[in-house]
Design an enzyme around this catalytic site. Structure first.
Site, mmCIF file in Angstrom:
data_model
loop_
_atom_site.group_PDB
_atom_site.id
_atom_site.type_symbol
_atom_site.label_atom_id
_atom_site.label_comp_id
_atom_site.label_asym_id
_atom_site.label_seq_id
_atom_site.Cartn_x
_atom_site.Cartn_y
_atom_site.Cartn_z
ATOM 1 N N GLY A 1 0.655 -1.116 0.043
ATOM 2 C CA GLY A 1 -0.056 -0.045 0.132
ATOM 3 C C GLY A 1 0.940 1.203 0.108
ATOM 4 N N ARG B 1 3.941 6.379 1.686
ATOM 5 C CA ARG B 1 4.405 7.519 1.932
ATOM 6 C C ARG B 1 3.731 8.315 0.882
ATOM 7 N NH1 ARG B 1 10.096 8.666 -0.827
ATOM 8 N NH2 ARG B 1 10.428 7.062 -2.022
ATOM 9 N N ASP C 1 7.994 6.870 8.286
ATOM 10 C CA ASP C 1 7.598 8.110 8.573
ATOM 11 C C ASP C 1 6.827 8.611 7.555
ATOM 12 O OD1 ASP C 1 9.425 8.837 6.683
ATOM 13 O OD2 ASP C 1 10.938 9.758 7.760
ATOM 14 N N ASP D 1 4.530 -4.596 -7.451
ATOM 15 C CA ASP D 1 3.649 -3.168 -7.012
ATOM 16 C C ASP D 1 4.379 -2.077 -7.820
ATOM 17 O OD1 ASP D 1 6.155 -4.231 -5.153
ATOM 18 O OD2 ASP D 1 5.773 -2.081 -4.457
ATOM 19 N N ASN D 2 5.398 -2.226 -8.493
ATOM 20 C CA ASN D 2 5.760 -1.010 -9.285
ATOM 21 C C ASN D 2 5.533 -1.221 -10.799
ATOM 22 O OD1 ASN D 2 6.953 0.306 -6.925
ATOM 23 N ND2 ASN D 2 9.118 -0.803 -7.280
ATOM 24 N N ASP E 1 7.258 4.900 -10.273
ATOM 25 C CA ASP E 1 7.905 4.398 -8.978
ATOM 26 C C ASP E 1 9.576 4.421 -9.443
ATOM 27 O OD1 ASP E 1 5.917 4.651 -7.477
ATOM 28 O OD2 ASP E 1 5.591 2.438 -7.415
#
Length: 491
Positions: free
Chosen positions: A88, A91, A123, A250-251, A260
């Site tokens: 998912g 960021r 983060d 996922d890319n 990406d």
């Protein structure tokens, strides 16, 4: 004054478990680095609004514009061959969708805009270097004519992010045909959620392949269409020496765009085994492996569609295998067609592929620069007396001479004159690519608050097929002490 985005959101109309609603995390003191004014206008946005204080706050995630419906998209993926059932957007936050001036639906997404439910203890932020790298490379790919996500803006956040050291934070505003990936389908297939798979497939057909809605077998037609786009995309990567660096499922975009840009890079010296990514220790995603990996990723995509292709699993597998079997021919046709153009051929003859492969083998053995060899071949196509520049690319210049005899014999079987041929070659062989050492120099200057090298590099790369004599240094390969041998993901 309000920054107006003419949002027309469709993905958020899908079931709630397709995404998580989450707002960007505000930043302290955003500052505009670069606004892509041409792209803004294509999207129907006012560049002056976007460059204002309020507009920059939107681009940094500090302010959510009217009509936005911010989400983090759910997806899974194979990362270096290992399946992870939940990845998912960790960021990135999709603000919404707009219809551009050509009537095409585009996602507007913020990268580095703070944590989401998919951040996995990260983060959710981005450092300045990776944001500038994606801006540079994605816009260069667009100028090269290769399907790609694009960069609308880059801003600094006024905050520091912790990586190996403390680094200035930044946010990239990315624009894409969509952010739906092979991994999006894998997310629901792993949960055996057939209803969700059907919702997703129907959404993709409606958004990206509307002509398939009336096909007799729309989901098989979808598989065929995605296979074709991916095969042609990877062929175009190889034509310019591009290495994605992290071709995880996922890319892999369902829309057929390059997406990406992490540890991506362009080759200097030609070598099919080239790897730059610091995390690709086994060379899984090396330059020459990219077609094979694309097919592997597409096979994973086909697996997710099996329940939609046919209720009988064996029949579905047979159909999917037949579709996947077409990949090699589609890729080879696109790859070889592009290579013929790169050496100035207008027609196809049986021995053309061997001729080009012989050149590539000589380039590998003689450490020839990929981009400059093909660009200078255009000059040699006009007059054999102008072979000097292309010969100089080879450690043994005489290695070029034998091949050149065969090449000119082949050219003699076509009717075009040298000037026509050179013009056509220069239209497909760029003079400028985003060389690693130039990107790194721009990033290092930006870390010292000097964005002039970044601006100049972006400007040069916007016209890659023009000679730009005053900027010739940007076409030079790196000196030994400038070589960048490893690139990094930047997460």
């Amino acid at each position: 004054m309000k920054v107006h985005f003419p949002f027309d959101n469709s993905y958020t109309a899908l079931p709630a478990h397709f995404f998580a609603r989450v707002a960007p995390t505000p930043v302290q003191a955003p500052r505009l680095i670069k606004l892509n004014t041409v792209l803004a206008e294509q999207l129907g946005l006012d560049p002056d609004w976007l460059a204002s204080a309020e507009g920059v706050e939107v681009l940094a995630g500090k302010r959510v514009p009217d009509g936005a419906d911010p989400i983090a998209m759910a997806y899974a993926g194979h990362q270096f061959g290992h399946f992870v059932a939940q990845l998912g957007d960790g960021r990135a936050i999709l603000l919404g969708e707009v219809i551009d001036r050509n009537g095409i639906r585009r996602d507007v997404q913020l990268k580095g805009s703070g944590p989401t439910p998919f951040s996995r203890r990260g983060d959710g932020r981005a450092a300045l270097g990776p944001v500038l790298r994606e801006y540079i490379v994605s816009e260069a790919m667009y100028a090269l004519g290769i399907p790609t996500t694009r960069s609308l803006a880059a801003v600094t956040s006024g905050e520091q992010v912790q990586r190996e050291t403390m680094l200035p934070g930044a946010v990239l505003t990315r624009v894409a045909s969509s952010h739906i990936r092979v991994g999006t389908f894998q997310f629901f297939a792993a949960r055996q959620d057939i209803d969700a798979l059907k919702h997703l497939a129907d959404h993709v057909i409606n958004r990206h392949y509307p002509d398939l809605a009336k096909a007799e077998h729309p989901y098989r037609a979808l598989l065929d269409a995605v296979i074709t786009r991916q095969a042609e995309l990877v062929a175009r990567w190889l034509h310019v020496g591009f290495i994605h660096g992290v071709m995880n499922t996922d890319n892999c975009s369902i829309a057929g765009e390059t997406i990406d840009y992490g540890p991506c890079a362009f080759m200097d010296e030609y070598n099919p085994a080239t790897v730059y990514s610091s995390i690709d220790e086994m060379g899984r995603y090396a330059y020459a492996n990219q077609p094979r990996i694309a097919l592997w990723n597409l096979t994973r995509f086909a697996e997710t569609l099996l329940p939609l292709i046919d209720s009988d699993e064996k029949a579905a597998i047979d159909i999917a295998q037949n579709s996947l079997g077409a990949f090699t021919d589609i890729f080879n046709d696109a790859y070889q067609s592009g290579l013929r153009k790169k050496i100035g051929l207008f027609t196809a003859q049986p021995d053309d592929d061997a001729l080009v492969q012989d050149l590539l083998a000589l380039m590998t053995a003689n450490q020839a620069d990929f981009t400059n060899t093909f660009r200078r071949l255009g000059t040699a196509a006009v007059d054999p007396e102008d072979d000097g520049d292309v010969r100089a690319e080879f450690t043994d210049p005489a290695a070029f001479d034998g091949w050149a005899v065969q090449w000119r014999q082949r050219l003699s079987r076509e009717s075009q004159d040298g000037a026509t041929r050179a013009k056509a070659m220069n239209a497909v062989n760029p003079a400028f690519i985003p060389r690693n050492h130039r990107i790194e120099a721009a990033i290092q200057a930006a870390l010292a608050n000097d964005f002039a090298p970044f601006e100049e590099l972006v400007s040069v790369l916007a016209k890659p097929y023009e000679d730009q004599p005053q900027m010739a240094e940007y076409g030079s390969p790196p000196a030994p002490d400038e070589r960048v041998l490893r690139t990094f993901c930047g997460t």
